[in-house]
Design a protein around this motif. Structure first.
Motif, PDB file in Angstrom:
ATOM      1  N   ASP A   1       0.860  -1.244  -0.042  1.00 61.28           N
ATOM      2  CA  ASP A   1       0.043  -0.136   0.093  1.00 61.28           C
ATOM      3  C   ASP A   1       0.793   1.230  -0.139  1.00 61.28           C
ATOM      4  OD1 ASP A   1      -1.846  -1.886   0.393  1.00 61.28           O
ATOM      5  OD2 ASP A   1      -2.655  -1.346   2.321  1.00 61.28           O
ATOM      6  N   VAL A   2       1.445   1.658  -1.163  1.00 65.65           N
ATOM      7  CA  VAL A   2       2.526   2.636  -1.189  1.00 65.65           C
ATOM      8  C   VAL A   2       1.947   3.930  -1.743  1.00 65.65           C
ATOM      9  CG1 VAL A   2       4.451   3.384  -2.314  1.00 65.65           C
ATOM     10  CG2 VAL A   2       4.315   1.194  -1.636  1.00 65.65           C
ATOM     11  N   SER A   3       1.611   4.858  -0.967  1.00 65.10           N
ATOM     12  CA  SER A   3       1.047   6.175  -1.336  1.00 65.10           C
ATOM     13  C   SER A   3       1.900   6.888  -2.845  1.00 65.10           C
ATOM     14  CB  SER A   3       1.188   7.211  -0.265  1.00 65.10           C
ATOM     15  OG  SER A   3       0.822   8.477  -1.041  1.00 65.10           O
ATOM     16  N   LEU A   4       0.928   7.133  -3.665  1.00 66.50           N
ATOM     17  CA  LEU A   4       1.431   8.009  -4.856  1.00 66.50           C
ATOM     18  C   LEU A   4       2.243   9.055  -4.432  1.00 66.50           C
ATOM     19  CD1 LEU A   4      -1.487   8.249  -7.118  1.00 66.50           C
ATOM     20  CD2 LEU A   4       0.557   6.703  -7.659  1.00 66.50           C
ATOM     21  N   MET A   5       2.018   9.724  -3.404  1.00 65.49           N
ATOM     22  CA  MET A   5       3.010  10.805  -2.902  1.00 65.49           C
ATOM     23  C   MET A   5       4.249  10.632  -2.837  1.00 65.49           C
ATOM     24  SD  MET A   5       0.379  13.015  -0.160  1.00 65.49           S
ATOM     25  CE  MET A   5       0.365  11.536   0.999  1.00 65.49           C
ATOM     26  N   ASP A   6       4.639   9.190  -2.305  1.00 65.40           N
ATOM     27  CA  ASP A   6       5.945   8.704  -2.093  1.00 65.40           C
ATOM     28  C   ASP A   6       6.610   8.677  -3.601  1.00 65.40           C
ATOM     29  OD1 ASP A   6       5.766   8.538   0.531  1.00 65.40           O
ATOM     30  OD2 ASP A   6       5.109   6.432   0.186  1.00 65.40           O
ATOM     31  N   ARG A   7       6.063   8.741  -4.843  1.00 68.42           N
ATOM     32  CA  ARG A   7       6.651   8.613  -6.112  1.00 68.42           C
ATOM     33  C   ARG A   7       6.663   9.706  -6.784  1.00 68.42           C
ATOM     34  NH1 ARG A   7       4.752   3.717  -8.451  1.00 68.42           N
ATOM     35  NH2 ARG A   7       5.858   4.701 -10.341  1.00 68.42           N
ATOM     36  N   MET A   8       5.934  11.126  -6.285  1.00 63.09           N
ATOM     37  CA  MET A   8       5.641  12.143  -7.073  1.00 63.09           C
ATOM     38  C   MET A   8       6.888  13.137  -7.178  1.00 63.09           C
ATOM     39  SD  MET A   8       2.216  13.425  -5.853  1.00 63.09           S
ATOM     40  CE  MET A   8       0.509  12.538  -6.023  1.00 63.09           C
ATOM     41  N   LEU A   9       7.423  13.240  -8.613  1.00 61.81           N
ATOM     42  CA  LEU A   9       8.167  14.111  -8.811  1.00 61.81           C
ATOM     43  C   LEU A   9       7.733  15.579  -8.943  1.00 61.81           C
ATOM     44  CD1 LEU A   9      10.261  11.929 -11.417  1.00 61.81           C
ATOM     45  CD2 LEU A   9      10.609  12.212  -9.099  1.00 61.81           C
ATOM     46  N   PRO A  10       8.506  16.765  -9.230  1.00 62.35           N
ATOM     47  CA  PRO A  10       8.115  18.044  -9.262  1.00 62.35           C
ATOM     48  C   PRO A  10       7.176  18.076 -10.676  1.00 62.35           C
ATOM     49  CG  PRO A  10      10.217  18.352  -8.466  1.00 62.35           C
ATOM     50  CD  PRO A  10       9.834  16.625  -8.802  1.00 62.35           C
ATOM     51  N   ALA A  11       6.047  18.851 -10.579  1.00 62.85           N
ATOM     52  CA  ALA A  11       5.126  19.044 -11.424  1.00 62.85           C
ATOM     53  C   ALA A  11       5.552  20.097 -12.525  1.00 62.85           C
ATOM     54  CB  ALA A  11       3.682  19.544 -11.144  1.00 62.85           C
ATOM     55  N   PRO A  12       5.656  19.675 -13.607  1.00 65.38           N
ATOM     56  CA  PRO A  12       6.291  20.734 -14.797  1.00 65.38           C
ATOM     57  C   PRO A  12       5.135  22.037 -14.698  1.00 65.38           C
ATOM     58  CG  PRO A  12       5.455  18.897 -15.900  1.00 65.38           C
ATOM     59  CD  PRO A  12       5.564  18.426 -14.538  1.00 65.38           C
ATOM     60  N   VAL A  13       5.822  23.261 -14.286  1.00 64.40           N
ATOM     61  CA  VAL A  13       4.854  24.533 -14.614  1.00 64.40           C
ATOM     62  C   VAL A  13       4.276  24.655 -15.974  1.00 64.40           C
ATOM     63  CG1 VAL A  13       4.793  26.947 -14.405  1.00 64.40           C
ATOM     64  CG2 VAL A  13       6.047  25.414 -12.579  1.00 64.40           C
ATOM     65  N   ASN A  14       4.883  24.248 -16.957  1.00 60.97           N
ATOM     66  CA  ASN A  14       4.751  24.471 -18.260  1.00 60.97           C
ATOM     67  C   ASN A  14       4.158  23.219 -19.091  1.00 60.97           C
ATOM     68  OD1 ASN A  14       5.164  27.202 -18.534  1.00 60.97           O
ATOM     69  ND2 ASN A  14       7.248  26.809 -18.722  1.00 60.97           N
ATOM     70  N   GLY A  15       3.580  22.335 -18.101  1.00 60.70           N
ATOM     71  CA  GLY A  15       3.287  21.022 -18.668  1.00 60.70           C
ATOM     72  C   GLY A  15       1.737  20.997 -18.752  1.00 60.70           C
TER      73      GLY A  15
ATOM     74  N   ILE B   1       1.005  20.701  -3.971  1.00 54.90           N
ATOM     75  CA  ILE B   1       1.940  20.247  -5.117  1.00 54.90           C
ATOM     76  C   ILE B   1       3.214  20.985  -5.301  1.00 54.90           C
ATOM     77  CG2 ILE B   1       2.000  20.085  -7.465  1.00 54.90           C
ATOM     78  CD1 ILE B   1      -0.474  18.229  -6.088  1.00 54.90           C
ATOM     79  N   LEU B   2       4.232  20.151  -5.132  1.00 57.30           N
ATOM     80  CA  LEU B   2       5.503  20.867  -5.639  1.00 57.30           C
ATOM     81  C   LEU B   2       5.799  21.044  -7.110  1.00 57.30           C
ATOM     82  CD1 LEU B   2       8.438  21.654  -4.725  1.00 57.30           C
ATOM     83  CD2 LEU B   2       9.236  19.195  -4.735  1.00 57.30           C
ATOM     84  N   TRP B   3       6.077  22.022  -7.581  1.00 59.36           N
ATOM     85  CA  TRP B   3       6.195  22.406  -8.945  1.00 59.36           C
ATOM     86  C   TRP B   3       7.822  22.707  -9.234  1.00 59.36           C
ATOM     87  CZ3 TRP B   3       2.001  22.642 -12.060  1.00 59.36           C
ATOM     88  CH2 TRP B   3       0.805  22.784 -11.474  1.00 59.36           C
TER      89      TRP B   3
ATOM     90  N   MET C   1      -3.556  23.616  -4.314  1.00 61.88           N
ATOM     91  CA  MET C   1      -4.311  24.092  -5.390  1.00 61.88           C
ATOM     92  C   MET C   1      -5.758  24.153  -4.864  1.00 61.88           C
ATOM     93  SD  MET C   1      -1.717  24.069  -7.391  1.00 61.88           S
ATOM     94  CE  MET C   1      -3.002  24.907  -8.922  1.00 61.88           C
ATOM     95  N   GLY C   2      -6.520  25.025  -5.648  1.00 63.74           N
ATOM     96  CA  GLY C   2      -7.701  25.111  -5.300  1.00 63.74           C
ATOM     97  C   GLY C   2      -8.686  23.841  -5.494  1.00 63.74           C
TER      98      GLY C   2
ATOM     99  N   ASN D   1      -5.409  20.778 -16.856  1.00 61.32           N
ATOM    100  CA  ASN D   1      -5.078  19.669 -16.693  1.00 61.32           C
ATOM    101  C   ASN D   1      -3.594  19.616 -16.342  1.00 61.32           C
ATOM    102  OD1 ASN D   1      -7.608  18.408 -16.686  1.00 61.32           O
ATOM    103  ND2 ASN D   1      -7.599  18.155 -18.702  1.00 61.32           N
ATOM    104  N   MET D   2      -2.926  19.277 -15.209  1.00 61.09           N
ATOM    105  CA  MET D   2      -1.836  19.149 -14.804  1.00 61.09           C
ATOM    106  C   MET D   2      -1.265  17.810 -14.813  1.00 61.09           C
ATOM    107  SD  MET D   2      -1.770  19.853 -10.705  1.00 61.09           S
ATOM    108  CE  MET D   2      -0.119  19.317 -10.642  1.00 61.09           C
ATOM    109  N   VAL D   3       0.068  17.692 -14.665  1.00 64.27           N
ATOM    110  CA  VAL D   3       0.761  16.229 -14.741  1.00 64.27           C
ATOM    111  C   VAL D   3       1.682  16.312 -14.036  1.00 64.27           C
ATOM    112  CG1 VAL D   3       2.286  17.071 -16.839  1.00 64.27           C
ATOM    113  CG2 VAL D   3       1.886  14.595 -16.206  1.00 64.27           C
ATOM    114  N   ILE D   4       2.044  15.148 -13.063  1.00 64.26           N
ATOM    115  CA  ILE D   4       2.933  14.935 -12.175  1.00 64.26           C
ATOM    116  C   ILE D   4       3.788  13.787 -12.560  1.00 64.26           C
ATOM    117  CG2 ILE D   4       3.663  14.578  -9.787  1.00 64.26           C
ATOM    118  CD1 ILE D   4       1.176  15.725  -9.102  1.00 64.26           C
TER     119      ILE D   4
END
Length: 347
Positions: free
Chosen positions: A3-17, A287-289, A297-298, A334-337
């Motif tokens: 049961d691994v949280s996605l948060m443990d895998r998230m890299l910074p989100a591209p601001v322009n993505g 979110i870390l960008w 985020m709202g 729509n953002m992407v991580i």
């Protein structure tokens, strides 16, 4: 499966993505790599002269945007499911796209709706008590469009694949389709439902349906919602695991994961009996960008995982600025991580 949280895998989100469009509210990103090797996002949009909510009920349409990389930025390519008239069950609004590929075909699941009233015009006051919004909400149904190519053309089914059922937990509406193709080619479809309670509707619930193949027909396989009424979640996304199925979804009240509109992780052995994971929080609105900033985020909704070579590589979400809530959003996209490689034990 751990049961691994996605948060443990998230890299910074591209601001322009991700995907955004000037003059439009953008929502509901679902991504697939097409036969051309490019990444195609199916998204919802509606004109920003309408209020963000409930404008989507009246004028949402599903579009396709394209990028050479999963991160984007994605550029608008075409409108895939435009309005087609009040006489069609999905004639006024198409929303909640979820794209899959199976057996050489593409299957686009979505929510469609209609209403019999005049189209909204710029400058009109439109709220949840508008007759168009009331009718469109009651007419929400899950549908399907099919194509041999990610570029179309798309053939819509004549009728919803998940109609409402009088007297059941899904007597008022069906929406938020979350399909999962099983090893034998059958499809498990999780969906959001509401029940008629007098002249109004009840709380959000999730149901489960099954079909022998993506084109159906679909049959509801559990006569009770997947979770008790006090488990208030929506926007499910499901996938197969070594031990059954996993689901991420939006925690409407924050009672399950500890954060309002954060994400929960649920597990199932068979697709019909679900339980919260031991570590139930899957993601956060904070979110870390990639410019080094952290932002709450709202909105962070409609989660979608892109799987490549059998593992999730990117988490997409519909997001908004502002302090929170649809009415305070000034822009949406729509953002992407990107996700790191599997941690020990996998996801």
């Amino acid at each position: 499966m751990m049961d691994v949280s996605l948060m443990d895998r998230m890299l910074p989100a591209p601001v322009n993505g991700g995907f955004r469009m000037d003059g439009w509210w953008v929502w509901c990103g679902s991504v697939i790599r097409g036969e051309d090797g490019r990444y195609h996002m199916f998204a919802s949009r509606w004109p920003d002269w309408l209020p963000m909510h409930p404008g989507w009920l009246l004028r949402s349409e599903i579009v396709r945007a394209v990028s050479d990389t999963p991160e984007g930025p994605y550029l608008y390519a075409e409108t895939v499911l435009p309005a087609r008239g009040a006489e069609y069950w999905d004639g006024r609004s198409t929303h909640n796209p979820h794209i899959i590929r199976h057996g050489g075909k593409y299957f686009l699941y979505y929510m469609g709706s209609t209403h019999p009233f005049a189209e909204a015009k710029p400058g009109e006051e439109i709220g949840l008590d508008d007759c168009r919004a009331i009718a469109a909400r009651a007419n929400k149904r899950v549908g399907l469009a099919v194509s041999d190519s990610v570029l179309g053309p798309w053939e819509r089914m004549d009728s919803p694949i998940l109609p409402v059922r009088p007297g059941k937990f899904d007597s008022y509406l069906t929406s938020n389709p979350a399909p999962c193709v099983r090893e034998d080619g059958s499809v498990l479809l999780i969906y959001k439902a509401r029940k008629y309670e007098g002249h109004a509707y009840g709380n959000m619930t999730l149901g489960a349906a099954m079909a022998d193949g993506p084109e159906g027909p679909y049959r509801v396989i559990r006569e009770e919602p997947l979770f008790p009424p006090d488990v208030h979640v929506e926007d499910p996304f499901i996938w197969r695991t070594d031990n059954g199925y996993a689901m991420i979804a939006k925690d409407m009240e924050g009672h399950l994961c500890g954060e309002k509109h954060g994400g929960i992780l649920a597990l199932s052995d068979n697709g019909t009996d679900w339980r919260l994971a031991d570590a139930p929080k899957a993601y956060s609105r904070e979110i870390l960008w990639d410019d080094g900033r952290k932002r709450v985020m709202g909105s962070f909704e409609r989660p979608f995982l892109l799987f490549q070579d059998g593992r999730p590589t990117h988490l997409f979400a519909a997001t908004a600025d502002g302090p929170g809530g649809f009415r305070h959003a000034r822009q949406t996209w729509n953002m992407v991580i990107p996700l790191s490689a599997d941690p020990p034990g996998g996801l």
